[in-house]
Design a protein around this motif. Structure first.
Motif, PDB file in Angstrom:
ATOM      1  N   GLN A  25       0.824  -1.213   0.000  1.00  0.00           N
ATOM      2  CA  GLN A  25       0.000   0.000   0.000  1.00  0.00           C
ATOM      3  C   GLN A  25       0.859   1.265   0.000  1.00  0.00           C
ATOM      4  OE1 GLN A  25      -3.277  -0.315   2.803  1.00  0.00           O
ATOM      5  NE2 GLN A  25      -4.259  -1.762   1.433  1.00  0.00           N
ATOM      6  N   ALA A  54      -9.210  -5.206  -5.075  1.00  0.00           N
ATOM      7  CA  ALA A  54      -9.652  -5.806  -3.807  1.00  0.00           C
ATOM      8  C   ALA A  54      -8.605  -6.779  -3.263  1.00  0.00           C
ATOM      9  CB  ALA A  54     -10.987  -6.508  -3.999  1.00  0.00           C
ATOM     10  N   ARG A  55      -7.928  -7.470  -4.145  1.00  0.00           N
ATOM     11  CA  ARG A  55      -6.892  -8.423  -3.744  1.00  0.00           C
ATOM     12  C   ARG A  55      -5.816  -7.749  -2.890  1.00  0.00           C
ATOM     13  NH1 ARG A  55      -5.620 -10.006  -8.844  1.00  0.00           N
ATOM     14  NH2 ARG A  55      -7.600 -11.050  -8.875  1.00  0.00           N
ATOM     15  N   HIS A  56      -5.595  -6.464  -3.125  1.00  0.00           N
ATOM     16  CA  HIS A  56      -4.579  -5.708  -2.383  1.00  0.00           C
ATOM     17  C   HIS A  56      -5.202  -4.785  -1.344  1.00  0.00           C
ATOM     18  CE1 HIS A  56      -1.411  -7.289  -4.859  1.00  0.00           C
ATOM     19  NE2 HIS A  56      -2.110  -6.976  -5.939  1.00  0.00           N
ATOM     20  N   ASP A  57      -6.480  -5.014  -1.040  1.00  0.00           N
ATOM     21  CA  ASP A  57      -7.213  -4.265  -0.018  1.00  0.00           C
ATOM     22  C   ASP A  57      -7.401  -2.785  -0.390  1.00  0.00           C
ATOM     23  OD1 ASP A  57      -8.750  -4.479   2.248  1.00  0.00           O
ATOM     24  OD2 ASP A  57      -7.128  -3.957   3.608  1.00  0.00           O
ATOM     25  N   TYR A  58      -7.693  -2.565  -1.675  1.00  0.00           N
ATOM     26  CA  TYR A  58      -8.055  -1.231  -2.151  1.00  0.00           C
ATOM     27  C   TYR A  58      -9.566  -1.190  -2.363  1.00  0.00           C
ATOM     28  CZ  TYR A  58      -3.310   0.442  -2.931  1.00  0.00           C
ATOM     29  OH  TYR A  58      -2.023   0.867  -2.745  1.00  0.00           O
ATOM     30  N   VAL A  59     -10.144  -0.030  -2.138  1.00  0.00           N
ATOM     31  CA  VAL A  59     -11.573   0.191  -2.320  1.00  0.00           C
ATOM     32  C   VAL A  59     -11.751   1.127  -3.505  1.00  0.00           C
ATOM     33  CG1 VAL A  59     -13.663   1.102  -1.248  1.00  0.00           C
ATOM     34  CG2 VAL A  59     -11.951  -0.055   0.147  1.00  0.00           C
ATOM     35  N   ALA A  86      -6.301   2.745  -0.924  1.00  0.00           N
ATOM     36  CA  ALA A  86      -5.984   1.744   0.084  1.00  0.00           C
ATOM     37  C   ALA A  86      -7.032   1.862   1.183  1.00  0.00           C
ATOM     38  CB  ALA A  86      -4.592   1.987   0.637  1.00  0.00           C
ATOM     39  N   ARG A  87      -7.469   0.743   1.700  1.00  0.00           N
ATOM     40  CA  ARG A  87      -8.587   0.733   2.645  1.00  0.00           C
ATOM     41  C   ARG A  87      -8.385   1.707   3.808  1.00  0.00           C
ATOM     42  NH1 ARG A  87     -12.951  -2.065   2.610  1.00  0.00           N
ATOM     43  NH2 ARG A  87     -12.173  -3.602   1.163  1.00  0.00           N
ATOM     44  N   ARG A  91     -11.258   5.487   4.460  1.00  0.00           N
ATOM     45  CA  ARG A  91     -12.200   5.657   5.586  1.00  0.00           C
ATOM     46  C   ARG A  91     -12.657   7.069   5.748  1.00  0.00           C
ATOM     47  NH1 ARG A  91      -8.997   1.794   9.679  1.00  0.00           N
ATOM     48  NH2 ARG A  91      -9.361  -0.049   8.486  1.00  0.00           N
TER      49      ARG A  91
END
Length: 91
Positions: A25, A54-59, A86-87, A91
């Motif tokens: 990230q 999504a595999r790398h925790d991105y939204v 990145a997640r 937020r």
């Protein structure tokens, strides 16, 4: 770090090449244009692009900064602008 990519349908190849940066990230957000015709030209789809992020925790966020579900990405036609973050940043 923020990046914008214009790769005319080669987004998945770009993401594969950047997998170490994405896994760590190191790139906070990536602005990209989803063009379904260009993706089809590379034998891929919006759903595959969603899965790669999504595999790398991105939204993936729309222009109202709302998360875009995979089913929506899979159903789109035409050209759309998105940001994948990145997640922790999203937020």
């Amino acid at each position: 770090m923020w990046r914008c990519v214009q790769v005319q349908g080669f987004e998945l190849k770009l993401l594969r090449g950047a997998r170490k940066l994405l896994a760590a990230q190191r790139i906070a957000c990536i602005a990209f244009e989803l063009a379904t015709d260009w993706l089809r030209g590379q034998n891929t789809s919006g759903a595959e692009l969603w899965k790669a992020f999504a595999r790398h925790d991105y939204v993936i966020l729309d222009d109202n900064f709302q998360a875009v579900p995979e089913r929506v990405m899979a159903s789109l036609e035409g050209v759309w602008d998105f940001v994948a973050c990145a997640r922790g940043v999203a937020r």
